[in-house]
Enzyme design. Structure first.
Site, PDB file in Angstrom:
ATOM      1  CG  ASN A  48      -2.056   1.095   1.366  1.00  0.00           C
ATOM      2  OD1 ASN A  48      -2.357   1.482   0.181  1.00  0.00           O
ATOM      3  ND2 ASN A  48      -2.178   1.656   2.507  1.00  0.00           N
ATOM      4  CE1 TYR A 114      -1.103   7.731  -6.950  1.00  0.00           C
ATOM      5  CE2 TYR A 114      -3.084   7.289  -8.443  1.00  0.00           C
ATOM      6  CZ  TYR A 114      -2.507   7.520  -7.197  1.00  0.00           C
ATOM      7  OH  TYR A 114      -3.092   6.746  -6.111  1.00  0.00           O
ATOM      8  CE  LYS A 118      -1.368   3.921  -6.680  1.00  0.00           C
ATOM      9  NZ  LYS A 118      -1.189   3.000  -5.710  1.00  0.00           N
ATOM     10  CB  ILE A 147      -9.454   7.204   0.291  1.00  0.00           C
ATOM     11  CG1 ILE A 147      -9.907   6.307  -0.761  1.00  0.00           C
ATOM     12  CG2 ILE A 147     -10.117   7.325   1.613  1.00  0.00           C
ATOM     13  CD1 ILE A 147     -11.296   6.065  -0.943  1.00  0.00           C
ATOM     14  CB  THR A 149      -5.955   9.582   3.122  1.00  0.00           C
ATOM     15  OG1 THR A 149      -5.476   9.890   2.032  1.00  0.00           O
ATOM     16  CG2 THR A 149      -6.800   8.454   2.915  1.00  0.00           C
TER      17      THR A 149
END
Length: 207
Positions: A48, A114, A118, A147, A149
């Site tokens: 992660n 990115y 992914k 999300i 975060t």
């Protein structure tokens, strides 16, 4: 993370902290060895690690920016699986959950590194699932939407509000919601699931 491990131990659980630069293969190997030494084997692994990386169109992106996000977001996952799978093969199998993104299924302007990383995670997940299914190792990927975060803390409220509008459900996701999906994939309840990619995105990819 060290504080979290301490809190788990205080609450009566068992946890350990091992500082690791996930972009360095030897450090990932040492992390897996540490886990095996302390707990006897590895049944579950969740990969992660990730950074947003440089925000630029491809022609303007620096080579250094590209290499950094690929190193942290993709190479680290390969290193993790390489050593996790080696450990699992010695003890009868296990379950690996790799954290991809909605951007593992679609592009996103300004985030070439990115998105490429992914997408790569999904390919690695499917390949590993095929290679080790017969050895009782399941490998799956999760694709979170945006999300709420600390990764989004650098954004102002206007930008956050714009991100919300990208999700038909009308809000950002919660880390606890993603954790529930990871927990299911890691558990025996998903014993017939391998090589799959599970978006958890408030409807983002349905548009």
């Amino acid at each position: 993370m060290k504080k979290l491990a301490e809190e788990i131990c205080i609450a009566g659980g068992r946890a350990s902290f091992f500082k690791t630069d996930v972009s360095i293969a030897s450090e990932m190997e040492a992390l897996v060895a540490f886990a095996v030494k302390n707990y006897g084997k590895i049944d579950i692994a969740v990969n992660n690690a990730g950074i947003g990386g440089e925000q630029n169109h491809i022609a303007d992106m620096s080579i250094e920016g590209w290499e950094k996000v690929i190193s942290v977001n993709l190479n680290s996952l390969f290193y993790g699986m390489k050593y996790q799978i080696s450990a699992m093969l010695k003890t009868g199998g296990g379950s690996i959950v790799n954290i991809s993104s909605i951007l593992g299924a679609v592009g996103f302007a300004g985030s070439a590194g990115y998105s490429a990383a992914k997408h790569g995670i999904i390919g690695l997940t499917q390949t590993a699932a095929l290679e080790y299914a017969a050895q009782n190792i399941r490998v799956n990927a999760v694709g979170p939407g945006f999300i709420d975060t600390p990764l989004l803390n650098a954004l102002d409220q206007k930008m956050k509000s714009q991100l919300v509008t990208l999700h038909p459900i009308g809000r950002l996701g919660k880390s606890e919601e993603v954790a529930e999906l990871i927990f299911w994939l890691a558990s025996g309840k998903s014993s017939f699931v391998s090589g799959s990619y599970y978006p958890i995105d408030g409807g983002y990819l349905a548009q």
